[in-house]
Design a protein around this motif. Sequence first.
Motif, mmCIF file in Angstrom:
data_model
loop_
_atom_site.group_PDB
_atom_site.id
_atom_site.type_symbol
_atom_site.label_atom_id
_atom_site.label_comp_id
_atom_site.label_asym_id
_atom_site.label_seq_id
_atom_site.Cartn_x
_atom_site.Cartn_y
_atom_site.Cartn_z
ATOM 1 N N VAL A 9 0.892 -1.162 0.000
ATOM 2 C CA VAL A 9 0.000 0.000 0.000
ATOM 3 C C VAL A 9 0.924 1.203 0.000
ATOM 4 C CG1 VAL A 9 -1.827 1.236 1.216
ATOM 5 C CG2 VAL A 9 -1.731 -1.273 1.333
ATOM 6 N N ARG A 10 0.863 1.972 -1.091
ATOM 7 C CA ARG A 10 1.786 3.103 -1.253
ATOM 8 C C ARG A 10 1.026 4.335 -1.729
ATOM 9 N NH1 ARG A 10 6.626 1.799 -4.882
ATOM 10 N NH2 ARG A 10 7.834 2.873 -3.287
ATOM 11 N N LEU A 11 1.427 5.493 -1.228
ATOM 12 C CA LEU A 11 0.879 6.764 -1.682
ATOM 13 C C LEU A 11 1.896 7.370 -2.638
ATOM 14 C CD1 LEU A 11 -1.236 9.029 -1.531
ATOM 15 C CD2 LEU A 11 0.058 9.954 0.416
ATOM 16 N N HIS A 12 1.467 7.633 -3.862
ATOM 17 C CA HIS A 12 2.335 8.218 -4.883
ATOM 18 C C HIS A 12 1.966 9.665 -5.123
ATOM 19 C CE1 HIS A 12 4.202 4.478 -6.425
ATOM 20 N NE2 HIS A 12 3.066 3.919 -6.028
ATOM 21 N N TRP A 13 2.979 10.459 -5.431
ATOM 22 C CA TRP A 13 2.775 11.831 -5.929
ATOM 23 C C TRP A 13 3.370 11.860 -7.326
ATOM 24 C CZ3 TRP A 13 6.044 15.243 -8.196
ATOM 25 C CH2 TRP A 13 5.549 16.518 -8.442
ATOM 26 N N THR A 14 2.677 12.487 -8.250
ATOM 27 C CA THR A 14 3.232 12.627 -9.594
ATOM 28 C C THR A 14 2.600 13.785 -10.333
ATOM 29 O OG1 THR A 14 3.847 11.470 -11.622
ATOM 30 C CG2 THR A 14 1.624 11.056 -10.757
ATOM 31 N N ASP A 15 3.341 14.291 -11.286
ATOM 32 C CA ASP A 15 2.816 15.275 -12.221
ATOM 33 C C ASP A 15 3.195 14.866 -13.648
ATOM 34 O OD1 ASP A 15 5.535 15.774 -12.162
ATOM 35 O OD2 ASP A 15 5.350 17.917 -11.771
ATOM 36 N N GLN A 16 3.627 13.608 -13.790
ATOM 37 C CA GLN A 16 4.044 13.073 -15.086
ATOM 38 C C GLN A 16 3.381 11.713 -15.326
ATOM 39 O OE1 GLN A 16 6.187 14.756 -17.211
ATOM 40 N NE2 GLN A 16 5.995 16.397 -15.701
ATOM 41 N N PRO A 17 3.159 11.350 -16.594
ATOM 42 C CA PRO A 17 2.604 10.022 -16.883
ATOM 43 C C PRO A 17 3.564 8.926 -16.449
ATOM 44 C CG PRO A 17 2.520 11.433 -18.836
ATOM 45 C CD PRO A 17 3.345 12.147 -17.802
ATOM 46 N N TYR A 18 3.020 7.743 -16.235
ATOM 47 C CA TYR A 18 3.836 6.562 -15.943
ATOM 48 C C TYR A 18 4.199 5.935 -17.284
ATOM 49 C CZ TYR A 18 5.567 2.734 -13.043
ATOM 50 O OH TYR A 18 6.367 1.825 -12.412
ATOM 51 N N ILE A 19 4.357 4.643 -17.357
ATOM 52 C CA ILE A 19 4.650 3.938 -18.602
ATOM 53 C C ILE A 19 3.581 2.863 -18.801
ATOM 54 C CG2 ILE A 19 7.155 4.328 -18.555
ATOM 55 C CD1 ILE A 19 7.392 1.451 -17.368
ATOM 56 N N TRP A 20 3.344 2.495 -20.053
ATOM 57 C CA TRP A 20 2.443 1.377 -20.305
ATOM 58 C C TRP A 20 3.028 0.151 -19.623
ATOM 59 C CZ3 TRP A 20 -2.316 1.162 -22.226
ATOM 60 C CH2 TRP A 20 -2.788 2.232 -23.001
ATOM 61 N N HIS A 21 2.191 -0.577 -18.884
ATOM 62 C CA HIS A 21 2.672 -1.771 -18.193
ATOM 63 C C HIS A 21 1.525 -2.707 -17.857
ATOM 64 C CE1 HIS A 21 1.372 0.769 -14.850
ATOM 65 N NE2 HIS A 21 1.357 -0.310 -14.087
ATOM 66 N N ILE A 22 1.918 -3.930 -17.535
ATOM 67 C CA ILE A 22 0.989 -4.944 -17.051
ATOM 68 C C ILE A 22 1.562 -5.447 -15.737
ATOM 69 C CG2 ILE A 22 -0.059 -7.202 -17.460
ATOM 70 C CD1 ILE A 22 0.318 -6.673 -20.482
#
Length: 104
Positions: A29-42
């Motif tokens: 269980v993690r809280l992420h902060w971002t202002d950028q897209p991630y990557i396509w993934h499975i």
Amino acid sequence: MQRTIRSKEFIAERAWGALDIANIGGASVRLHWTDQPYIWHINDGEEVFAVMDGTVVMHYREAGVEKHATLHSGDIFHAGIGCEHVAHPQGAARILVIEKAGSV
């Protein structure tokens, strides 16, 4: 142990930086902060993606066709096993992610 986490106050040093909250039965269980897209993934298991603050457009593929869902604060996206997806925040966003520990 008890702690209160104010998700709207969390800022990471880099996009997709995370605050580890718990490991429950092998799920992180993690809280992420971002202002950028991630990557396509499975992921190698299921993933629950809850937007705590901000707006995120989740792109995903079903039978090779790209689709998307716009998620706002309080919305949840469930990526089942084999679901290819990528998150695109619209500005800064805070996202609670629950997934198999060590997943991509």
